[in-house]
Design a protein around this motif. Structure first.
Motif, PDB file in Angstrom:
ATOM      1  N   LEU A 122       0.831  -1.202   0.000  1.00 26.78           N
ATOM      2  CA  LEU A 122       0.000   0.000   0.000  1.00 26.78           C
ATOM      3  C   LEU A 122       0.868   1.257   0.000  1.00 26.78           C
ATOM      4  CD1 LEU A 122      -2.775   1.434   0.272  1.00 26.78           C
ATOM      5  CD2 LEU A 122      -2.485   1.221   2.750  1.00 26.78           C
ATOM      6  N   LEU A 123       1.815   1.324   0.911  1.00 24.96           N
ATOM      7  CA  LEU A 123       2.656   2.524   1.012  1.00 24.96           C
ATOM      8  C   LEU A 123       3.524   2.720  -0.228  1.00 24.96           C
ATOM      9  CD1 LEU A 123       3.610   2.295   4.781  1.00 24.96           C
ATOM     10  CD2 LEU A 123       2.159   4.001   3.690  1.00 24.96           C
ATOM     11  N   ASP A 124       4.105   1.634  -0.741  1.00 21.95           N
ATOM     12  CA  ASP A 124       4.937   1.741  -1.951  1.00 21.95           C
ATOM     13  C   ASP A 124       4.111   2.210  -3.147  1.00 21.95           C
ATOM     14  OD1 ASP A 124       7.084   0.884  -0.472  1.00 21.95           O
ATOM     15  OD2 ASP A 124       7.155  -1.128  -1.349  1.00 21.95           O
ATOM     16  N   THR A 125       2.919   1.630  -3.309  1.00 22.23           N
ATOM     17  CA  THR A 125       2.077   1.980  -4.441  1.00 22.23           C
ATOM     18  C   THR A 125       1.583   3.419  -4.342  1.00 22.23           C
ATOM     19  OG1 THR A 125       1.386  -0.326  -4.598  1.00 22.23           O
ATOM     20  CG2 THR A 125       0.058   1.285  -5.774  1.00 22.23           C
ATOM     21  N   LEU A 126       1.172   3.838  -3.147  1.00 21.17           N
ATOM     22  CA  LEU A 126       0.743   5.229  -2.980  1.00 21.17           C
ATOM     23  C   LEU A 126       1.892   6.192  -3.240  1.00 21.17           C
ATOM     24  CD1 LEU A 126      -1.656   5.055   0.101  1.00 21.17           C
ATOM     25  CD2 LEU A 126      -2.262   5.376  -2.312  1.00 21.17           C
ATOM     26  N   GLY A 127       3.097   5.826  -2.827  1.00 23.71           N
ATOM     27  CA  GLY A 127       4.271   6.652  -3.098  1.00 23.71           C
ATOM     28  C   GLY A 127       4.498   6.842  -4.590  1.00 23.71           C
ATOM     29  N   HIS A 128       4.330   5.761  -5.363  1.00 23.40           N
ATOM     30  CA  HIS A 128       4.479   5.853  -6.823  1.00 23.40           C
ATOM     31  C   HIS A 128       3.335   6.649  -7.442  1.00 23.40           C
ATOM     32  CE1 HIS A 128       7.950   3.307  -7.095  1.00 23.40           C
ATOM     33  NE2 HIS A 128       7.332   2.315  -6.464  1.00 23.40           N
ATOM     34  N   LEU A 129       2.125   6.430  -6.956  1.00 27.02           N
ATOM     35  CA  LEU A 129       0.948   7.120  -7.487  1.00 27.02           C
ATOM     36  C   LEU A 129       1.030   8.623  -7.241  1.00 27.02           C
ATOM     37  CD1 LEU A 129      -2.033   6.954  -8.621  1.00 27.02           C
ATOM     38  CD2 LEU A 129      -2.723   6.874  -6.219  1.00 27.02           C
ATOM     39  N   LEU A 130       1.397   9.003  -6.036  1.00 27.60           N
ATOM     40  CA  LEU A 130       1.409  10.418  -5.661  1.00 27.60           C
ATOM     41  C   LEU A 130       2.664  11.135  -6.136  1.00 27.60           C
ATOM     42  CD1 LEU A 130      -0.026  10.035  -2.056  1.00 27.60           C
ATOM     43  CD2 LEU A 130      -1.261  10.545  -4.163  1.00 27.60           C
ATOM     44  N   ARG A 131       3.704  10.380  -6.439  1.00 28.96           N
ATOM     45  CA  ARG A 131       4.988  10.921  -6.911  1.00 28.96           C
ATOM     46  C   ARG A 131       5.586  11.941  -5.963  1.00 28.96           C
ATOM     47  NH1 ARG A 131       2.598  11.414 -12.667  1.00 28.96           N
ATOM     48  NH2 ARG A 131       2.873   9.288 -13.388  1.00 28.96           N
ATOM     49  N   LYS A 132       5.162  11.867  -4.749  1.00 26.96           N
ATOM     50  CA  LYS A 132       5.685  12.728  -3.687  1.00 26.96           C
ATOM     51  C   LYS A 132       5.615  11.923  -2.412  1.00 26.96           C
ATOM     52  CE  LYS A 132       4.601  17.073  -5.759  1.00 26.96           C
ATOM     53  NZ  LYS A 132       4.976  18.404  -5.580  1.00 26.96           N
ATOM     54  N   GLY A 133       5.952  12.546  -1.296  1.00 26.19           N
ATOM     55  CA  GLY A 133       5.779  11.879  -0.020  1.00 26.19           C
ATOM     56  C   GLY A 133       4.304  11.598   0.219  1.00 26.19           C
ATOM     57  N   VAL A 134       4.026  10.506   0.876  1.00 19.93           N
ATOM     58  CA  VAL A 134       2.629  10.161   1.157  1.00 19.93           C
ATOM     59  C   VAL A 134       2.197  11.003   2.345  1.00 19.93           C
ATOM     60  CG1 VAL A 134       1.040   8.304   1.732  1.00 19.93           C
ATOM     61  CG2 VAL A 134       3.014   7.826   0.289  1.00 19.93           C
ATOM     62  N   GLU A 135       1.487  12.080   2.041  1.00 26.40           N
ATOM     63  CA  GLU A 135       1.008  12.984   3.072  1.00 26.40           C
ATOM     64  C   GLU A 135      -0.451  13.339   2.808  1.00 26.40           C
ATOM     65  OE1 GLU A 135       2.465  17.340   1.990  1.00 26.40           O
ATOM     66  OE2 GLU A 135       4.148  15.933   2.175  1.00 26.40           O
ATOM     67  N   LYS A 136      -1.089  13.882   3.820  1.00 31.38           N
ATOM     68  CA  LYS A 136      -2.533  14.101   3.803  1.00 31.38           C
ATOM     69  C   LYS A 136      -3.009  14.922   2.598  1.00 31.38           C
ATOM     70  CE  LYS A 136      -6.287  15.786   6.749  1.00 31.38           C
ATOM     71  NZ  LYS A 136      -6.602  16.321   8.083  1.00 31.38           N
ATOM     72  N   ARG A 137      -2.382  16.038   2.339  1.00 31.49           N
ATOM     73  CA  ARG A 137      -2.831  16.918   1.253  1.00 31.49           C
ATOM     74  C   ARG A 137      -2.829  16.196  -0.088  1.00 31.49           C
ATOM     75  NH1 ARG A 137       1.043  21.228  -0.038  1.00 31.49           N
ATOM     76  NH2 ARG A 137       1.073  20.704  -2.219  1.00 31.49           N
ATOM     77  N   TRP A 138      -1.743  15.469  -0.375  1.00 30.86           N
ATOM     78  CA  TRP A 138      -1.633  14.755  -1.647  1.00 30.86           C
ATOM     79  C   TRP A 138      -2.615  13.592  -1.700  1.00 30.86           C
ATOM     80  CZ3 TRP A 138       0.566  17.624  -4.996  1.00 30.86           C
ATOM     81  CH2 TRP A 138       1.588  18.489  -4.617  1.00 30.86           C
ATOM     82  N   LEU A 139      -2.804  12.923  -0.574  1.00 33.27           N
ATOM     83  CA  LEU A 139      -3.744  11.810  -0.526  1.00 33.27           C
ATOM     84  C   LEU A 139      -5.170  12.288  -0.805  1.00 33.27           C
ATOM     85  CD1 LEU A 139      -3.706   8.679   0.369  1.00 33.27           C
ATOM     86  CD2 LEU A 139      -4.844   9.554   2.378  1.00 33.27           C
ATOM     87  N   LEU A 140      -5.573  13.384  -0.166  1.00 35.72           N
ATOM     88  CA  LEU A 140      -6.925  13.914  -0.377  1.00 35.72           C
ATOM     89  C   LEU A 140      -7.135  14.377  -1.814  1.00 35.72           C
ATOM     90  CD1 LEU A 140      -7.479  15.849   2.968  1.00 35.72           C
ATOM     91  CD2 LEU A 140      -8.501  13.671   2.267  1.00 35.72           C
ATOM     92  N   ASP A 141      -6.094  14.944  -2.420  1.00 35.97           N
ATOM     93  CA  ASP A 141      -6.198  15.392  -3.815  1.00 35.97           C
ATOM     94  C   ASP A 141      -6.302  14.217  -4.790  1.00 35.97           C
ATOM     95  OD1 ASP A 141      -6.120  18.024  -3.057  1.00 35.97           O
ATOM     96  OD2 ASP A 141      -3.991  18.305  -3.540  1.00 35.97           O
ATOM     97  N   ASN A 142      -5.887  13.026  -4.351  1.00 31.98           N
ATOM     98  CA  ASN A 142      -5.877  11.851  -5.219  1.00 31.98           C
ATOM     99  C   ASN A 142      -6.655  10.696  -4.598  1.00 31.98           C
ATOM    100  OD1 ASN A 142      -3.830  12.568  -7.449  1.00 31.98           O
ATOM    101  ND2 ASN A 142      -2.840  13.214  -5.558  1.00 31.98           N
ATOM    102  N   MET A 143      -7.778  11.010  -3.974  1.00 31.53           N
ATOM    103  CA  MET A 143      -8.540   9.989  -3.252  1.00 31.53           C
ATOM    104  C   MET A 143      -9.065   8.890  -4.170  1.00 31.53           C
ATOM    105  SD  MET A 143      -8.747   9.436  -0.203  1.00 31.53           S
ATOM    106  CE  MET A 143      -9.498   9.651   1.345  1.00 31.53           C
TER     107      MET A 143
END
Length: 160
Positions: A125-146
């Motif tokens: 999960l963490l590795d895939t989200l890191g690749h998807l978000l192309r940045k650190g896995v943080e709240k702002r980026w996660l919410l923008d890419n829910m």
């Protein structure tokens, strides 16, 4: 053909994920997927999420057994990621006794096979989200890419 025999508690099953949670630094739910009826109502789920957060948000560990469940967790910047599975007491080593039912227990008290499977789900999960978000896995980026986050969760865990 002989009838299929049921799995005994010692045999591994791929259906080990009971829930996957992402909470923020205040313990507020950003994403929660429950895969069985362990917590059937919204109130029970919210209470479980408050309990898990209060027991783990300051802890340095990555795995615990709480309320009869194995919980593997990690934090990333301003998020907490949890993968919840069953805690099969008969697989716990000799050190598995002690502590109250609601208290977190140490790494040595958690069954090894479910712990490894849950850890693999969390790492994926963490590795895939890191690749998807192309940045650190943080709240702002996660919410923008829910929508992408939901897709990732659905692809990693299929019905538990």
């Amino acid at each position: 053909a002989p009838p299929a025999r049921p799995l005994s508690p010692q045999e591994p099953s791929l259906y080990t994920v009971k829930a996957l949670l992402i909470l923020d630094t205040f313990g507020q739910r950003l994403l929660a997927k429950y895969y069985d009826s362990t917590f059937p109502t919204a109130e029970e789920r919210a209470a479980f999420e408050r309990n898990i957060f209060s027991k783990t948000h300051r802890a340095g560990g990555e795995v615990t057994c709480l309320e009869g469940l194995t919980i593997v967790y990690r934090s990333s910047v301003d998020l907490f990621f949890y993968v919840v599975g069953g805690c099969q007491e008969n697989e716990v080593g000799a050190g598995g006794r002690g502590g109250s039912p609601g208290s977190p227990r140490g790494l040595a008290d958690v069954p090894v096979l479910p712990q490894l499977m849950l850890s693999a789900v969390l790492t994926c999960l963490l590795d895939t989200l890191g690749h998807l978000l192309r940045k650190g896995v943080e709240k702002r980026w996660l919410l923008d890419n829910m929508e992408g986050t939901f897709l990732v969760v659905d692809e990693i865990v299929d019905r538990g």
